[in-house]
Design a protein around this motif. Structure first.
Motif, PDB file in Angstrom:
ATOM      1  N   ASN A   1       0.873  -1.259   0.131  1.00 34.58           N
ATOM      2  CA  ASN A   1      -0.043   0.107   0.033  1.00 34.58           C
ATOM      3  C   ASN A   1       0.711   1.361   0.014  1.00 34.58           C
ATOM      4  OD1 ASN A   1      -2.055  -1.851   0.158  1.00 34.58           O
ATOM      5  ND2 ASN A   1      -2.353  -1.608   2.227  1.00 34.58           N
ATOM      6  N   LEU A   2       0.698   1.911  -1.046  1.00 37.25           N
ATOM      7  CA  LEU A   2       1.338   3.226  -1.298  1.00 37.25           C
ATOM      8  C   LEU A   2       0.562   4.373  -1.919  1.00 37.25           C
ATOM      9  CD1 LEU A   2       4.085   4.816  -1.562  1.00 37.25           C
ATOM     10  CD2 LEU A   2       4.410   3.886  -3.676  1.00 37.25           C
ATOM     11  N   THR A   3       0.721   5.563  -1.217  1.00 41.03           N
ATOM     12  CA  THR A   3      -0.136   6.613  -2.099  1.00 41.03           C
ATOM     13  C   THR A   3       0.937   7.620  -2.591  1.00 41.03           C
ATOM     14  OG1 THR A   3      -1.973   6.525  -0.706  1.00 41.03           O
ATOM     15  CG2 THR A   3      -1.841   8.592  -1.674  1.00 41.03           C
ATOM     16  N   LEU A   4       1.006   8.191  -3.698  1.00 41.64           N
ATOM     17  CA  LEU A   4       2.049   9.205  -4.034  1.00 41.64           C
ATOM     18  C   LEU A   4       0.797  10.483  -4.449  1.00 41.64           C
ATOM     19  CD1 LEU A   4       4.190   7.589  -6.850  1.00 41.64           C
ATOM     20  CD2 LEU A   4       4.546   8.081  -4.053  1.00 41.64           C
ATOM     21  N   ARG A   5       0.986  11.581  -4.130  1.00 44.52           N
ATOM     22  CA  ARG A   5       0.360  12.810  -4.220  1.00 44.52           C
ATOM     23  C   ARG A   5       1.301  13.937  -4.731  1.00 44.52           C
ATOM     24  NH1 ARG A   5      -2.167  11.838   0.859  1.00 44.52           N
ATOM     25  NH2 ARG A   5      -4.333  10.582   0.544  1.00 44.52           N
ATOM     26  N   ASN A   6       1.048  14.538  -5.733  1.00 44.30           N
ATOM     27  CA  ASN A   6       1.698  15.666  -6.381  1.00 44.30           C
ATOM     28  C   ASN A   6       3.230  15.454  -6.191  1.00 44.30           C
ATOM     29  OD1 ASN A   6       1.816  18.501  -7.139  1.00 44.30           O
ATOM     30  ND2 ASN A   6       2.382  19.169  -5.119  1.00 44.30           N
ATOM     31  N   CYS A   7       3.675  14.452  -6.924  1.00 43.11           N
ATOM     32  CA  CYS A   7       5.201  14.289  -6.990  1.00 43.11           C
ATOM     33  C   CYS A   7       5.379  14.241  -8.508  1.00 43.11           C
ATOM     34  CB  CYS A   7       5.404  12.801  -6.607  1.00 43.11           C
ATOM     35  SG  CYS A   7       5.244  12.730  -4.726  1.00 43.11           S
TER      36      CYS A   7
ATOM     37  N   ASN B   1       3.096  -7.973  -4.943  1.00 41.05           N
ATOM     38  CA  ASN B   1       2.690  -8.280  -3.794  1.00 41.05           C
ATOM     39  C   ASN B   1       0.926  -8.193  -3.963  1.00 41.05           C
ATOM     40  OD1 ASN B   1       1.515  -7.537  -1.220  1.00 41.05           O
ATOM     41  ND2 ASN B   1       3.275  -6.292  -0.718  1.00 41.05           N
ATOM     42  N   PRO B   2       0.409  -9.359  -4.064  1.00 43.70           N
ATOM     43  CA  PRO B   2      -0.790  -9.624  -4.350  1.00 43.70           C
ATOM     44  C   PRO B   2      -1.816  -8.976  -3.090  1.00 43.70           C
ATOM     45  CG  PRO B   2      -0.054 -11.528  -3.074  1.00 43.70           C
ATOM     46  CD  PRO B   2       0.994 -10.691  -3.524  1.00 43.70           C
ATOM     47  N   ASP B   3      -1.362  -8.485  -2.265  1.00 42.83           N
ATOM     48  CA  ASP B   3      -2.180  -7.486  -1.205  1.00 42.83           C
ATOM     49  C   ASP B   3      -2.157  -6.281  -1.152  1.00 42.83           C
ATOM     50  OD1 ASP B   3      -3.209 -10.178  -0.052  1.00 42.83           O
ATOM     51  OD2 ASP B   3      -1.318 -10.144   0.966  1.00 42.83           O
ATOM     52  N   SER B   4      -1.102  -5.699  -2.036  1.00 40.96           N
ATOM     53  CA  SER B   4      -1.140  -4.184  -1.987  1.00 40.96           C
ATOM     54  C   SER B   4      -1.627  -3.230  -3.272  1.00 40.96           C
ATOM     55  CB  SER B   4       0.505  -4.198  -2.650  1.00 40.96           C
ATOM     56  OG  SER B   4       0.874  -2.716  -2.430  1.00 40.96           O
ATOM     57  N   ASP B   5      -2.288  -2.125  -2.574  1.00 43.65           N
ATOM     58  CA  ASP B   5      -3.015  -1.263  -3.351  1.00 43.65           C
ATOM     59  C   ASP B   5      -1.993  -0.172  -3.539  1.00 43.65           C
ATOM     60  OD1 ASP B   5      -4.934  -2.901  -3.243  1.00 43.65           O
ATOM     61  OD2 ASP B   5      -6.384  -1.597  -2.068  1.00 43.65           O
ATOM     62  N   ILE B   6      -2.051   0.476  -4.977  1.00 40.14           N
ATOM     63  CA  ILE B   6      -0.941   1.692  -4.930  1.00 40.14           C
ATOM     64  C   ILE B   6      -1.950   2.877  -5.661  1.00 40.14           C
ATOM     65  CG2 ILE B   6       1.066   2.699  -6.482  1.00 40.14           C
ATOM     66  CD1 ILE B   6       2.212   0.081  -6.118  1.00 40.14           C
ATOM     67  N   VAL B   7      -1.803   3.767  -5.191  1.00 35.48           N
ATOM     68  CA  VAL B   7      -2.499   5.122  -5.679  1.00 35.48           C
ATOM     69  C   VAL B   7      -1.740   6.027  -6.105  1.00 35.48           C
ATOM     70  CG1 VAL B   7      -4.215   6.941  -5.258  1.00 35.48           C
ATOM     71  CG2 VAL B   7      -4.497   4.573  -4.353  1.00 35.48           C
ATOM     72  N   ILE B   8      -1.674   6.626  -7.461  1.00 37.44           N
ATOM     73  CA  ILE B   8      -0.843   7.711  -7.813  1.00 37.44           C
ATOM     74  C   ILE B   8      -1.941   8.859  -8.028  1.00 37.44           C
ATOM     75  CG2 ILE B   8       0.890   8.613  -9.357  1.00 37.44           C
ATOM     76  CD1 ILE B   8       1.843   5.938  -9.454  1.00 37.44           C
ATOM     77  N   GLU B   9      -1.735  10.145  -7.999  1.00 36.79           N
ATOM     78  CA  GLU B   9      -2.607  11.143  -8.063  1.00 36.79           C
ATOM     79  C   GLU B   9      -1.995  12.554  -8.312  1.00 36.79           C
ATOM     80  OE1 GLU B   9      -5.752  10.713  -5.195  1.00 36.79           O
ATOM     81  OE2 GLU B   9      -4.434  11.465  -3.533  1.00 36.79           O
ATOM     82  N   ASN B  10      -2.478  13.402  -9.174  1.00 40.18           N
ATOM     83  CA  ASN B  10      -1.908  14.699  -9.219  1.00 40.18           C
ATOM     84  C   ASN B  10      -0.320  14.809  -9.453  1.00 40.18           C
ATOM     85  OD1 ASN B  10      -4.569  14.932  -7.240  1.00 40.18           O
ATOM     86  ND2 ASN B  10      -4.647  16.489  -8.564  1.00 40.18           N
ATOM     87  N   SER B  11       0.104  13.901 -10.179  1.00 42.06           N
ATOM     88  CA  SER B  11       1.621  13.610 -10.196  1.00 42.06           C
ATOM     89  C   SER B  11       2.053  13.531 -11.870  1.00 42.06           C
ATOM     90  CB  SER B  11       2.027  12.514  -9.599  1.00 42.06           C
ATOM     91  OG  SER B  11       1.877  12.402  -8.137  1.00 42.06           O
ATOM     92  N   GLU B  12       3.325  13.782 -11.956  1.00 42.12           N
ATOM     93  CA  GLU B  12       3.698  13.878 -13.311  1.00 42.12           C
ATOM     94  C   GLU B  12       4.950  13.062 -13.384  1.00 42.12           C
ATOM     95  OE1 GLU B  12       5.541  17.129 -16.553  1.00 42.12           O
ATOM     96  OE2 GLU B  12       5.056  17.724 -14.465  1.00 42.12           O
ATOM     97  N   PHE B  13       4.971  12.227 -14.414  1.00 44.31           N
ATOM     98  CA  PHE B  13       6.142  11.356 -14.941  1.00 44.31           C
ATOM     99  C   PHE B  13       6.721  11.687 -16.350  1.00 44.31           C
ATOM    100  CE2 PHE B  13       3.817   9.414 -11.635  1.00 44.31           C
ATOM    101  CZ  PHE B  13       4.628   8.442 -10.925  1.00 44.31           C
ATOM    102  N   ASN B  14       7.885  12.131 -16.584  1.00 40.62           N
ATOM    103  CA  ASN B  14       8.240  12.386 -17.999  1.00 40.62           C
ATOM    104  C   ASN B  14      10.045  11.990 -17.915  1.00 40.62           C
ATOM    105  OD1 ASN B  14       8.429  15.169 -16.293  1.00 40.62           O
ATOM    106  ND2 ASN B  14       9.969  15.039 -18.154  1.00 40.62           N
ATOM    107  N   ASP B  15      10.250  11.427 -19.183  1.00 40.96           N
ATOM    108  CA  ASP B  15      11.751  11.209 -19.634  1.00 40.96           C
ATOM    109  C   ASP B  15      12.318  10.226 -18.715  1.00 40.96           C
ATOM    110  OD1 ASP B  15      12.138  13.316 -22.016  1.00 40.96           O
ATOM    111  OD2 ASP B  15      11.023  14.417 -20.403  1.00 40.96           O
ATOM    112  N   ASN B  16      11.567   9.255 -18.277  1.00 41.99           N
ATOM    113  CA  ASN B  16      12.362   8.251 -17.465  1.00 41.99           C
ATOM    114  C   ASN B  16      12.613   7.249 -18.537  1.00 41.99           C
ATOM    115  OD1 ASN B  16      11.893   9.274 -14.595  1.00 41.99           O
ATOM    116  ND2 ASN B  16      10.121   9.194 -15.389  1.00 41.99           N
ATOM    117  N   THR B  17      13.926   6.908 -18.802  1.00 40.77           N
ATOM    118  CA  THR B  17      14.081   6.029 -20.125  1.00 40.77           C
ATOM    119  C   THR B  17      15.750   5.446 -19.910  1.00 40.77           C
ATOM    120  OG1 THR B  17      14.118   5.960 -22.404  1.00 40.77           O
ATOM    121  CG2 THR B  17      14.924   7.930 -21.339  1.00 40.77           C
TER     122      THR B  17
END
Length: 389
Positions: free
Chosen positions: A127-133, A147-163
């Motif tokens: 269980n992980l929550t990311l906000r405004n990252c 991890n079959p029991d894990s929930d992950i939430v990503i909100e209001n965030s930006e991802f770019n140029d990870n390569t």
């Protein structure tokens, strides 16, 4: 305050409260603080603590965080961790090992690892929550394990140029790579310019991709969204753009690697706007035997198709002339767009989830409530006519 009915339980309850206090310690980090670097807080923090990091640039600082129920937050304008090519444990700028972790207002860049998967965050807990990252210019944005029991939430965030330099190393880097977990939710976020890798890749059993802008823009990704293990996918209210120099013809891929013949899989694409600049590209490649349900999607592009079992209901194919300013990725409808009032109420998914779009993406990294005049419009945006004064 709750009254204890059985006094014999009092001692045990008091001991439990002492062992797990309601509020943990807040650790303050910054150039003018006793703790100068986030890594110093990582060594001192306990379960349930809060780490508050002053705005500013922290160069070359990396850390592993073993704590449970931890909150890490940047203050004011946000804290920027520039790894300068370093990684903790050869994995990431931050390796998060505990359960129920929240990360807010943090920028992570510059992670490289010998295994070519250096991430902004490697998450190994439940269980992980990311906000405004903001994750950028790492080999991977975020990378999680199985991890079959894990929930992950990503909100209001930006991802770019990870390569990763694919021609040189033969490896792909992804903006978001979610492993085999229970549920993944991505909402109100801006994911773009993966450059040879995927913008979003998730092996979660359930995937909720809601009200995001997922676009190639300057570079060409492999897939905009890849759900390689199938499962359940709910993609509602997103803006999708595929560039002319993309690596794969399909914008979205479902069950490309596993579970093609697995029964009871679900894929719903509802009120999305697709803009495809790739000649001969496809909006969707569904590799499974499950029928993808497409409702109220606006499909922009020439020589495009839907591959695999699918059922369309009130989708509309058009040209970019129906959009306000597609060159600037403004996919709002013009006043004369044929998509206006042409949608239907999508109803409910097989699992009971309401499919009607509730919000619209607002750039950058946000959303607002979807207002409606008359019948539902096709696509990610509702055209709202100006009211006379």
């Amino acid at each position: 305050m709750h009254r204890l009915i059985f006094s014999g339980c009092l001692v045990s309850v008091v001991c439990l409260l002492l062992a797990f206090p309601a509020h943990g310690t807040e650790w303050q980090v910054g150039p003018q603080r006793a703790l100068k670097l986030p890594s110093a807080a990582a060594r001192l923090a306990k379960d349930g603590d809060v780490v508050s990091i002053d705005a500013g640039l922290y160069r070359g600082d990396i850390a592993s965080w073993p704590q449970q129920r931890l909150t890490i937050r940047g203050l004011a304008g946000g804290a920027h961790l520039d790894a300068l090519g370093n990684t903790a444990e050869g994995k990431a700028i931050w390796v998060l090992k505990g359960n129920d972790v929240v990360v807010e207002n943090i920028e992570l860049s510059g992670a490289t690892a010998p295994a070519l998967n250096g991430a902004g965050i490697r998450f190994e807990g439940t269980n992980l929550t990311l906000r405004n990252c903001h994750f950028h210019h790492n080999q991977m944005g975020i990378l999680t394990g199985v991890n079959p029991d894990s929930d992950i939430v990503i909100e209001n965030s930006e991802f770019n140029d990870n390569t990763v330099d694919y021609p040189r190393y033969g490896k792909l880097g992804h903006n978001i790579y979610i492993g085999n977990i229970r549920r993944f939710t991505l909402q109100n976020s801006y994911v773009h310019d993966a450059s040879t890798g995927h913008n979003v890749k998730s092996r979660a059993r359930e995937n909720y991709i809601l009200y995001n802008r997922i676009t190639d823009e300057r570079d060409g990704s492999s897939y905009l969204v890849d759900l390689p293990d199938g499962g359940a996918g709910y993609l509602i209210g997103n803006l999708f753009h595929q560039g002319a120099n993309t690596e794969n013809a399909a914008m979205l891929a479902f069950a490309a690697e596993h579970n093609q013949t697995q029964p009871n899989q679900q894929l719903y694409l509802v009120n999305n706007t697709f803009v495809n600049d790739h000649p001969g590209g496809s909006f969707l490649n569904n590799h499974s035997i499950a029928t993808a349900m497409l409702i109220n999607n606006l499909l922009i592009g020439e020589a495009t198709e839907l591959v695999g079992p699918n059922l369309e209901n009130h989708d509309l194919k058009a040209t970019a002339t129906v959009l306000s300013d597609p060159a600037s990725y403004d996919y709002c409808l013009k006043s004369d767009a044929p998509a206006i009032d042409q949608g239907i109420s999508p109803g409910f998914a097989a699992n009971g989830m309401l499919l009607n779009p509730q919000f619209v993406y607002r750039h950058p990294r946000g959303s607002e409530k979807r207002r409606q005049q008359g019948p539902l419009d096709v696509g990610a945006y509702e055209f709202i006519a100006k009211q006379p004064d």
